[in-house]
Design a protein around this motif. Structure first.
Motif, PDB file in Angstrom:
ATOM      1  N   GLN A  91       1.648  -9.064  -4.169  1.00  0.00           N
ATOM      2  CA  GLN A  91       1.520  -7.877  -3.328  1.00  0.00           C
ATOM      3  C   GLN A  91       0.054  -7.554  -3.009  1.00  0.00           C
ATOM      4  O   GLN A  91      -0.272  -7.155  -1.892  1.00  0.00           O
ATOM      5  N   ALA A  95      -2.154  -7.573   0.381  1.00  0.00           N
ATOM      6  CA  ALA A  95      -2.999  -6.433   0.769  1.00  0.00           C
ATOM      7  C   ALA A  95      -4.372  -6.934   1.206  1.00  0.00           C
ATOM      8  O   ALA A  95      -4.925  -6.447   2.207  1.00  0.00           O
ATOM      9  N   GLU A 190      -2.394   2.852  -2.723  1.00  0.00           N
ATOM     10  CA  GLU A 190      -1.690   2.864  -3.991  1.00  0.00           C
ATOM     11  C   GLU A 190      -1.964   1.596  -4.796  1.00  0.00           C
ATOM     12  O   GLU A 190      -1.914   0.495  -4.262  1.00  0.00           O
ATOM     13  N   ARG A 193       1.624  -1.129  -5.253  1.00  0.00           N
ATOM     14  CA  ARG A 193       2.203  -0.993  -3.912  1.00  0.00           C
ATOM     15  C   ARG A 193       3.476  -1.810  -3.765  1.00  0.00           C
ATOM     16  O   ARG A 193       3.581  -2.940  -4.187  1.00  0.00           O
ATOM     17  N   LEU A 195       5.306  -2.833  -0.733  1.00  0.00           N
ATOM     18  CA  LEU A 195       5.257  -2.849   0.728  1.00  0.00           C
ATOM     19  C   LEU A 195       6.643  -2.766   1.359  1.00  0.00           C
ATOM     20  O   LEU A 195       6.819  -2.188   2.418  1.00  0.00           O
ATOM     21  N   LEU A 198       7.166   0.832   1.546  1.00  0.00           N
ATOM     22  CA  LEU A 198       6.143   1.614   2.261  1.00  0.00           C
ATOM     23  C   LEU A 198       6.245   1.410   3.774  1.00  0.00           C
ATOM     24  O   LEU A 198       6.048   2.353   4.538  1.00  0.00           O
ATOM     25  N   SER A 238       7.129   3.633  -7.315  1.00  0.00           N
ATOM     26  CA  SER A 238       6.260   3.874  -6.168  1.00  0.00           C
ATOM     27  C   SER A 238       6.984   4.702  -5.094  1.00  0.00           C
ATOM     28  O   SER A 238       6.350   5.414  -4.338  1.00  0.00           O
ATOM     29  N   GLN A 311      -4.164   5.033 -11.066  1.00  0.00           N
ATOM     30  CA  GLN A 311      -4.586   5.530  -9.761  1.00  0.00           C
ATOM     31  C   GLN A 311      -5.874   6.338  -9.909  1.00  0.00           C
ATOM     32  O   GLN A 311      -6.770   6.239  -9.078  1.00  0.00           O
TER      33      GLN A 311
END
Ligand code: UDP
Ligand code: MG
Length: 337
Positions: A91, A95, A190, A193, A195, A198, A238, A311
């Motif tokens: 992931q 990104a 994030e 993540r 995806l 999202l 998430s 985070q």
């Protein structure tokens, strides 16, 4: 004419109608076939739309993948090789690619030819018709094991119920995004993540096209059951905080049972004149059950607290060691992330 225009402009500052992002982790055996297929498909896309940028993200491979990528970058055109400083996971490799890609549309696919590049032509066609997100959905899941199919099916039902975001079924990370979707996506910083959740969450006109998924061309999947489970929990955490609320509801229910039990004990002792000693079994079982459930809930809380902590540290999502390009684009410094 169009071709001439693109060739000229690409010498100055390239203008790509499409970027393809491929995360690569120990795929040396499959890469030659992948590059051949990419050249073939990109040739077709070039005629129709213009040149394609190919972003190959090496996610800390321990085999010869990076060597093959640099070689490809040195004699292919419009290749970008991105070498991450270590293995960051699928992931985050994606990104990194999304951040580097400069195309007007960006498509991501697996390196193992499970996501056939030829489907990109249909995806570009759907994009031309005005769709910002084009998912490639598997009609057949190849020879995937029954257990993988059933767990995937359950997972998507579960996550949809929890998050309230409809997630298209049987779509992995084989999708095309328009530039404006990508701009919005880059605003979501994030650490964990997911995806697949999202992108539907972002909205914009979205569509699906269907293809038959082949088996892996070579090698083994990098998602064994343990990793899939982690990926699934990342997805749930998430997209939703409902597990926290469920823990709360659950403890409230148990609290009521417990209060009921106290009433029963008092009634038994004072009204019916029962003995206390025979209650040993029930007391022990209550202690054990409550202990176990409390630990379970702490576990759920802990998962979320861990994510808040990660985070809060605000570390970069990935670290790029080097970038290799094969056209005269602007010099690149690693993106801020
Ligand atoms: N991959 C990656 N980093 C990892 C694991 C996988 O970049 O830590 C890449 C891998 O090389 C492939 C893609 O992500 O191009 C999807 O992985 P895989 O094919 O193993 O997953 P599956 O298709 O079995 O779900
Ligand atoms: Mg695969």
């Amino acid at each position: 004419m169009r071709r001439l225009k693109y060739t000229f402009s690409s010498m100055m500052c390239p203008n790509y109608p499409l970027s393809i992002i491929i995360p690569i982790y120990n795929e040396e055996r499959g890469l030659p076939a992948l590059f051949l297929e990419l050249e073939r498909v990109c040739g077709k896309i070039l005629k129709e739309y213009g040149p394609v940028e190919i972003v190959l993200v090496n996610d800390g491979s321990t085999d010869k993948s990076w060597e093959l990528i640099t070689k490809q970058c040195s004699f292919g055109t419009n290749y970008v090789g991105v070498n991450l400083s270590r293995n960051f996971g699928h992931q985050l490799a994606l990104a990194a690619g999304l951040e580097i890609a400069r195309g007007d549309a960006v498509a991501s696919l697996d390196a193992d030819l499970q996501d056939p590049p030829s489907v990109l032509l249909q995806m570009m066609e759907a994009h031309r018709q005005g769709y910002d997100v084009v998912y490639a959905t598997r009609r057949e899941r190849g020879q995937e094991k029954f257990i993988k199919r059933i767990t995937a099916w359950l997972f998507y039902i579960f996550i949809e119920k929890l998050s309230g975001v409809p997630i298209p079924r049987n779509t992995g990370d084989f999708r095309l995004l328009s530039r404006r979707v990508l701009t919005e996506l880059s605003r979501l910083r994030e650490t964990h993540r997911f995806l697949r959740g999202l992108v539907p969450w972002l909205g914009f006109p979205q569509t699906q096209i269907y293809y038959d998924r082949a088996d892996r061309s070579t090698g083994e999947t990098h998602y064994p059951f343990r990793k899939m489970l982690l990926f699934a929990f990342d997805g749930i955490a998430s997209m939703s905080t409902k597990p926290l609320r469920l823990a709360y509801v659950f403890s409230l229910l148990l609290f009521m049972v417990f209060v009921g039990y106290i009433f029963y004990v008092l009634y038994d002792h004072f009204i019916r004149g029962g003995e206390l000693v025979p209650g040993w079994t029930s007391i022990m079982s209550a202690i054990t059950i409550f202990g176990a459930i409390q630990l379970l809930m702490f576990g759920v809380f802990g998962e979320y607290i861990g994510r808040i902590y990660e985070q809060a540290k605000n570390r970069p999502l990935f670290i790029i060691q080097e970038i290799k390009r094969t056209e005269a684009g602007p010099p690149t410094s690693p993106p801020k992330n």
